[in-house]
Design an enzyme around this catalytic site. Structure first.
Site, PDB file in Angstrom:
ATOM      1  CG  HIS A  18      -1.975  -1.127   1.111  1.00 48.91           C
ATOM      2  ND1 HIS A  18      -2.561  -1.697   2.208  1.00 48.91           N
ATOM      3  CD2 HIS A  18      -2.492  -1.775   0.034  1.00 48.91           C
ATOM      4  CE1 HIS A  18      -3.407  -2.643   1.818  1.00 48.91           C
ATOM      5  NE2 HIS A  18      -3.376  -2.715   0.507  1.00 48.91           N
ATOM      6  N   GLY A 143     -11.782 -10.964 -11.153  1.00 46.11           N
ATOM      7  CA  GLY A 143     -11.005  -9.754 -11.397  1.00 46.11           C
ATOM      8  C   GLY A 143     -10.190  -9.809 -12.674  1.00 46.11           C
ATOM      9  CG  ASP A 163      -3.258  -8.010  -3.134  1.00 48.79           C
ATOM     10  OD1 ASP A 163      -2.470  -8.950  -2.927  1.00 48.79           O
ATOM     11  OD2 ASP A 163      -3.745  -7.311  -2.220  1.00 48.79           O
TER      12      ASP A 163
END
Ligand SMILES: C[S@@+](CC[C@H](N)C(=O)[O-])C[C@H]1O[C@@H](n2cnc3c(N)ncnc32)[C@H](O)[C@@H]1O
Length: 276
Positions: A18, A143, A163
């Site tokens: 992040h 995704g 991810d």
């Protein structure tokens, strides 16, 4: 479904992923043009660090809560740290924002975000956690398929975070196929891909597939938190088309993170150019 990010939120891998993610987005935002930010595997978006899942593993203790105790954080981590603060009420860190929340909180008026999540319960939590944000769409389903559908977005500029949970034995193969196919359609997009560093041979095959597909401008970032009795020890990220200053500018912050987040012997962080 076994994997739930609530057990791992705010751990050392999240801090690195992040921190880099937000730094890259801010770098891209130096230009006025709109960005499309895509997060293929979103998770629930916001996590209670006092809840049973986080308390069971205590992983945030070795990640974001160590950052909270550190006296001087590198400037490169500051935009991320500020957003973590925004997700909390100002009285310590009791909540951890996942990548969708961080992206949503970081949008300018001209930007938008599209977040994928396969599992219904997580997608419902994600929608609720992102309810206060504008220009964010949550897409239920796979995704990888979402990425194929969107790439290239109309903005032409943007970033893709991939991810996955790495529960499936063929995750690296699916990942490589998805990245290569998306890159064919959108070669100028910035891609940030996270993976666990457990099976070195699988990681090598993944990297080789990207190189065989003649994808250029690839940086590999690896982080080993050092020996520990349980849990994930090391992880890696591949950044395709990263800001050209990343390799140089992140050397010191990575060394700082290695010192700050080390759990035992062998802690190390590396950045290397895989393809120019
Ligand atoms: C590692 S977590 C994501 C964490 C999130 N990116 C973050 O940094 O806060 C992986 C998520 O992917 C979801 N997932 C699993 N398979 C998926 C798929 N094929 N497509 C989209 N999401 C998937 C899982 O339910 C889980 O919530």
């Amino acid at each position: 479904m076994n994997y739930r990010h609530a057990y791992h939120a705010g751990n050392f891998a999240d801090v690195l992923k992040h921190g880099l993610l937000i730094w890259i987005v801010r770098y891209l935002q130096q230009k006025e043009g709109p960005l499309c930010l895509i997060d293929t595997h979103g998770g629930a978006g916001l996590y209670d660090l006092k809840g049973p899942a986080a308390e069971k593993t205590g992983e945030a203790e070795g990640g974001i809560l160590r950052l909270a105790k550190a006296s001087a954080r590198p400037a490169m981590l500051e935009p991320y740290w500020q957003l973590v603060g925004r997700a909390n009420d100002g009285d310590g860190i009791t909540r951890y924002p996942g990548s969708p929340w961080l992206l949503a909180a970081n949008l300018r008026k001209q930007d938008r975000a599209i977040i994928g999540e396969l599992h219904g319960e997580e997608a419902a939590a994600l929608r609720a956690n992102l309810a206060g944000f504008e220009r964010v769409r949550v897409a239920d389903g796979d995704g990888y398929a979402l990425l194929q559908k969107i790439a290239p977005p109309r903005e032409k500029r943007g970033l893709v975070l991939i991810d996955p949970p790495f529960e499936a034995s063929d995750e690296f193969e699916r990942l490589a196929q998805a990245v290569i196919a998306a890159h064919v359609k959108w070669p100028t997009g910035v891609y940030l891909i996270w993976y666990p560093l457990k099976d070195e041979a699988a990681v090598e095959r993944f990297r080789a597939e990207l190189l065989n597909a003649r994808i250029s401008k690839i940086l590999a970032i690896t982080f080993d938190a050092g020996a520990a009795e349980e849990g994930l020890r090391a992880c890696g990220l591949v950044a395709i088309n990263p800001p050209w200053t990343l390799e140089q500018e992140w050397r010191e912050p990575l060394a700082w993170l290695t010192r700050t987040l080390a759990r035992g012997a062998g802690a190390a962080g590396h950045i290397a150019l895989l393809a120019t």
